[in-house]
Design a protein around this motif. Structure first.
Motif, PDB file in Angstrom:
ATOM      1  N   SER A 210     -22.870  -8.874 -23.770  1.00  0.00           N
ATOM      2  CA  SER A 210     -21.865  -8.737 -24.824  1.00  0.00           C
ATOM      3  C   SER A 210     -20.446  -8.718 -24.247  1.00  0.00           C
ATOM      4  CB  SER A 210     -22.124  -7.449 -25.631  1.00  0.00           C
ATOM      5  OG  SER A 210     -21.994  -6.334 -24.774  1.00  0.00           O
ATOM      6  N   THR A 211     -20.298  -8.095 -23.099  1.00  0.00           N
ATOM      7  CA  THR A 211     -18.974  -8.060 -22.453  1.00  0.00           C
ATOM      8  C   THR A 211     -18.543  -9.464 -22.019  1.00  0.00           C
ATOM      9  OG1 THR A 211     -19.500  -5.858 -21.615  1.00  0.00           O
ATOM     10  CG2 THR A 211     -17.636  -6.999 -20.615  1.00  0.00           C
ATOM     11  N   LEU A 212     -19.475 -10.179 -21.397  1.00  0.00           N
ATOM     12  CA  LEU A 212     -19.146 -11.543 -20.938  1.00  0.00           C
ATOM     13  C   LEU A 212     -18.924 -12.477 -22.119  1.00  0.00           C
ATOM     14  CD1 LEU A 212     -21.632 -11.987 -17.952  1.00  0.00           C
ATOM     15  CD2 LEU A 212     -19.161 -11.664 -17.842  1.00  0.00           C
ATOM     16  N   ASN A 213     -19.670 -12.252 -23.207  1.00  0.00           N
ATOM     17  CA  ASN A 213     -19.526 -13.102 -24.401  1.00  0.00           C
ATOM     18  C   ASN A 213     -18.145 -12.934 -25.001  1.00  0.00           C
ATOM     19  OD1 ASN A 213     -20.279 -14.902 -26.341  1.00  0.00           O
ATOM     20  ND2 ASN A 213     -21.265 -13.368 -27.666  1.00  0.00           N
ATOM     21  N   ILE A 214     -17.707 -11.669 -25.015  1.00  0.00           N
ATOM     22  CA  ILE A 214     -16.374 -11.428 -25.560  1.00  0.00           C
ATOM     23  C   ILE A 214     -15.311 -12.086 -24.673  1.00  0.00           C
ATOM     24  CG2 ILE A 214     -14.669  -9.604 -25.987  1.00  0.00           C
ATOM     25  CD1 ILE A 214     -17.092  -7.796 -26.703  1.00  0.00           C
TER      26      ILE A 214
ATOM     27  N   TYR B  29     -15.684 -14.653 -22.259  1.00  0.00           N
ATOM     28  CA  TYR B  29     -15.760 -16.111 -22.025  1.00  0.00           C
ATOM     29  C   TYR B  29     -16.320 -16.902 -23.206  1.00  0.00           C
ATOM     30  CZ  TYR B  29     -15.045 -14.785 -17.152  1.00  0.00           C
ATOM     31  OH  TYR B  29     -14.534 -14.268 -15.994  1.00  0.00           O
ATOM     32  N   ASN B  30     -16.633 -16.274 -24.304  1.00  0.00           N
ATOM     33  CA  ASN B  30     -17.204 -16.927 -25.479  1.00  0.00           C
ATOM     34  C   ASN B  30     -18.450 -17.741 -25.109  1.00  0.00           C
ATOM     35  OD1 ASN B  30     -17.509 -17.760 -28.116  1.00  0.00           O
ATOM     36  ND2 ASN B  30     -15.989 -19.416 -27.972  1.00  0.00           N
ATOM     37  N   LEU B  31     -19.391 -17.062 -24.499  1.00  0.00           N
ATOM     38  CA  LEU B  31     -20.587 -17.741 -24.006  1.00  0.00           C
ATOM     39  C   LEU B  31     -21.419 -18.363 -25.114  1.00  0.00           C
ATOM     40  CD1 LEU B  31     -21.826 -15.269 -21.229  1.00  0.00           C
ATOM     41  CD2 LEU B  31     -20.542 -17.368 -20.967  1.00  0.00           C
ATOM     42  N   SER B  32     -21.509 -17.657 -26.232  1.00  0.00           N
ATOM     43  CA  SER B  32     -22.323 -18.202 -27.325  1.00  0.00           C
ATOM     44  C   SER B  32     -21.728 -19.504 -27.855  1.00  0.00           C
ATOM     45  CB  SER B  32     -22.453 -17.167 -28.439  1.00  0.00           C
ATOM     46  OG  SER B  32     -21.160 -16.790 -28.873  1.00  0.00           O
TER      47      SER B  32
ATOM     48  N   LEU C  57     -22.213 -25.366 -28.307  1.00  0.00           N
ATOM     49  CA  LEU C  57     -21.636 -26.690 -28.034  1.00  0.00           C
ATOM     50  C   LEU C  57     -22.556 -27.528 -27.153  1.00  0.00           C
ATOM     51  CD1 LEU C  57     -18.896 -28.045 -28.743  1.00  0.00           C
ATOM     52  CD2 LEU C  57     -18.132 -27.426 -26.464  1.00  0.00           C
ATOM     53  N   TRP C  58     -23.073 -26.888 -26.125  1.00  0.00           N
ATOM     54  CA  TRP C  58     -23.941 -27.617 -25.189  1.00  0.00           C
ATOM     55  C   TRP C  58     -25.254 -27.995 -25.865  1.00  0.00           C
ATOM     56  CZ3 TRP C  58     -28.705 -27.181 -22.846  1.00  0.00           C
ATOM     57  CH2 TRP C  58     -28.902 -28.005 -21.728  1.00  0.00           C
ATOM     58  N   SER C  59     -25.750 -27.113 -26.701  1.00  0.00           N
ATOM     59  CA  SER C  59     -27.017 -27.384 -27.392  1.00  0.00           C
ATOM     60  C   SER C  59     -26.865 -28.571 -28.330  1.00  0.00           C
ATOM     61  CB  SER C  59     -27.457 -26.161 -28.200  1.00  0.00           C
ATOM     62  OG  SER C  59     -27.625 -25.065 -27.360  1.00  0.00           O
ATOM     63  N   GLU C  60     -25.764 -28.588 -29.054  1.00  0.00           N
ATOM     64  CA  GLU C  60     -25.541 -29.715 -29.971  1.00  0.00           C
ATOM     65  C   GLU C  60     -25.433 -31.029 -29.200  1.00  0.00           C
ATOM     66  OE1 GLU C  60     -22.168 -29.033 -32.418  1.00  0.00           O
ATOM     67  OE2 GLU C  60     -23.037 -27.241 -33.381  1.00  0.00           O
ATOM     68  N   TRP C  61     -24.689 -30.971 -28.082  1.00  0.00           N
ATOM     69  CA  TRP C  61     -24.512 -32.207 -27.299  1.00  0.00           C
ATOM     70  C   TRP C  61     -25.850 -32.668 -26.732  1.00  0.00           C
ATOM     71  CZ3 TRP C  61     -25.434 -33.028 -22.041  1.00  0.00           C
ATOM     72  CH2 TRP C  61     -24.992 -34.245 -21.545  1.00  0.00           C
ATOM     73  N   ALA C  62     -26.626 -31.740 -26.266  1.00  0.00           N
ATOM     74  CA  ALA C  62     -27.915 -32.095 -25.679  1.00  0.00           C
ATOM     75  C   ALA C  62     -28.851 -32.657 -26.735  1.00  0.00           C
ATOM     76  CB  ALA C  62     -28.541 -30.858 -25.020  1.00  0.00           C
TER      77      ALA C  62
END
Lengths: 72, 376
Positions: free
Chosen positions: A38-42, A44-47, A52-57
């Protein structure tokens, strides 16, 4: 090259061992993966990147699949 | 049909030059010693097939010597003149072992029969050539290179080398010196006179001349331990019952040729070379292109993983309230960086090892197939 493999292999093994010790000690002293995520998501916006990567893939795979079907 | 001796000579002429090339890692002094000993192996071996079975190949013998030889340490020993330099080197023992198997009857032969090949280097005598514990050489009988004064007639004075013994005591004295013998005769360090043949020399006016000493084959250091006093002229009354031989007695066999390495140059086989280039270049190019795929992939992954690991490492020190979380993030970042390093090395290995090795291999194969060595 053989000497290079030995040196790099040694460094990598030492780093992995060190990392494993750190992770182990962190978990033993009460570390929590959910908090970390949760800290990293806040920060670096990991989700967002993941979506984005999932859609591209998925789009790429669909395009490839369509191309294969048309060729077939 | 070749005789055994001729077969040995042929094998020797092929074997020694090849071995000489392979032993260049040795100190020159030791190299000459080893070559002289192998030369003597061929000279004395009676069963040539057994000898070749034992030797196998020059490469094999070079490996055998290389296993027991430390060139750097040996050079230091010789240069410093340490006592270890006087000890018998291991390679001498290795060759000695072969010698004992192929020519056991020569192991204990008298000193007078030692050939000039063994005299090329004083080390050979110094190491009690081809002797071992099972066949010890009696020092009392070992009178190296002494010319029997009462056995040969030498009318011409022997050309003496400018070599003198260190002390007078070292010079072996003949038991019964001839009265005509001059005490201050010139000294000759390298000369072989087999006792059997010496006594067969007739006392004719044309005395058999002593063959000249191979000065080129003698190393710069004089063999101080083997000084010989030779009387200038010792007339001998040979018994009449002994028939005069028709052929002149050969006192010493031909000296060992030390310039073994022939000069050669590489000559291209043009047709093969063109054919090889036509096939090898496109094939190599395709292989390199195929190898570039994993190479670029490894580089991309390495860069991505190292960047991700760096971000993770930096984020560990900001935003995490608990030390435990910091430790977990730090540990993870270290592991990721380690994997990134491994991927980076994989890229270097692909470029320098695999692709470079492929190119070097193709070039070496071309040299091997498309060039031949001819005499210069």
């Amino acid at each position: 090259m053989n000497k290079g493999w030995k040196i790099i292999g040694g460094i990598v093994l030492v780093l992995i061992l060190l990392g494993a010790i750190c992770i182990g000690v962190g978990f033993m002293t009460g570390g929590d993966v959910v908090d970390i995520y949760s800290t990293l998501n806040i920060r670096y916006n990991l989700s967002g990147y993941w979506e984005l990567w999932s859609e591209w893939a998925m789009t790429s795979l669909n395009n490839i699949w369509e191309g294969v079907r048309q060729l077939w | 049909m070749y005789t055994q001796s001729e077969v040995n000579d042929i094998n020797k002429q092929r074997f020694l030059p090849e071995l000489g090339k392979l032993l260049t890692f040795m100190v020159e002094q030791d190299r000459q010693t080893a070559l002289a000993m192998y030369s003597r192996l061929f000279d004395d071996a009676e069963d040539e097939q057994k000898l070749m079975d034992l030797l196998v190949s020059p490469t094999r013998q070079a490996v055998v010597i290389a296993r027991t030889y430390d060139a750097k340490a040996r050079k230091q020993q010789l240069e410093s003149g340490s006592p270890a330099a006087d000890e018998t080197p291991a390679f001498v023992l290795a060759i000695d072992k072969i010698y004992q198997e192929v020519a056991p009857e020569h192991v204990n032969r008298p000193a007078e029969e030692i050939e000039p090949a063994a005299l090329i280097n004083p080390l050979i005598n110094q190491f009690s050539l081809f002797s071992d514990d099972a066949h010890p050489i009696d020092d009392s009988e070992y009178v190296p290179f002494k010319i029997e004064a009462d056995a040969v007639s030498i009318e011409e004075p022997v050309e003496a080398l400018p070599i003198e013994p260190e002390t007078e005591e070292e010079a072996p004295l003949p038991e019964e010196p001839a009265p005509e013998a001059e005490p201050a005769a010139p000294e000759q360090p390298v000369q072989e006179l087999p006792a059997e043949e010496e006594r067969a020399v007739p006392a004719e006016p044309e005395a058999v001349p002593v063959p000249p000493v191979e000065v080129e084959a003698v190393p710069a250091q004089a063999p101080e331990a083997v000084p010989v006093q030779v009387p200038e002229a010792v007339p001998v009354q040979a018994p009449e019952a002994v028939p005069a031989p028709e052929e002149p007695t050969v006192y010493a066999p031909a000296p060992v040729e030390l310039s073994f390495i022939p000069e050669t140059r590489r000559k291209p086989r043009v047709f093969l070379l063109i054919l090889y280039v036509l096939f090898a270049v496109p094939l190599t190019a395709v292989c390199i292109l195929l190898l570039l795929i994993p190479t670029v992939l490894a580089l991309t992954l390495a860069v991505g993983v190292i960047i991700g690991g760096s971000f993770l490492f930096m984020s560990a020190f900001s935003g995490f309230p608990k030390l435990a979380d910091i430790l977990i993030v730090l540990g993870t970042s270290v592991v990721v960086l380690a994997l990134g390093l491994l991927l980076l090395w994989l890229f270097v290995w692909f470029v320098g090892g695999v692709i470079g090795g492929l190119i070097r291999g193709v070039v070496n194969l071309g040299r091997k197939w498309c060039y031949k060595e001819v005499a210069a």
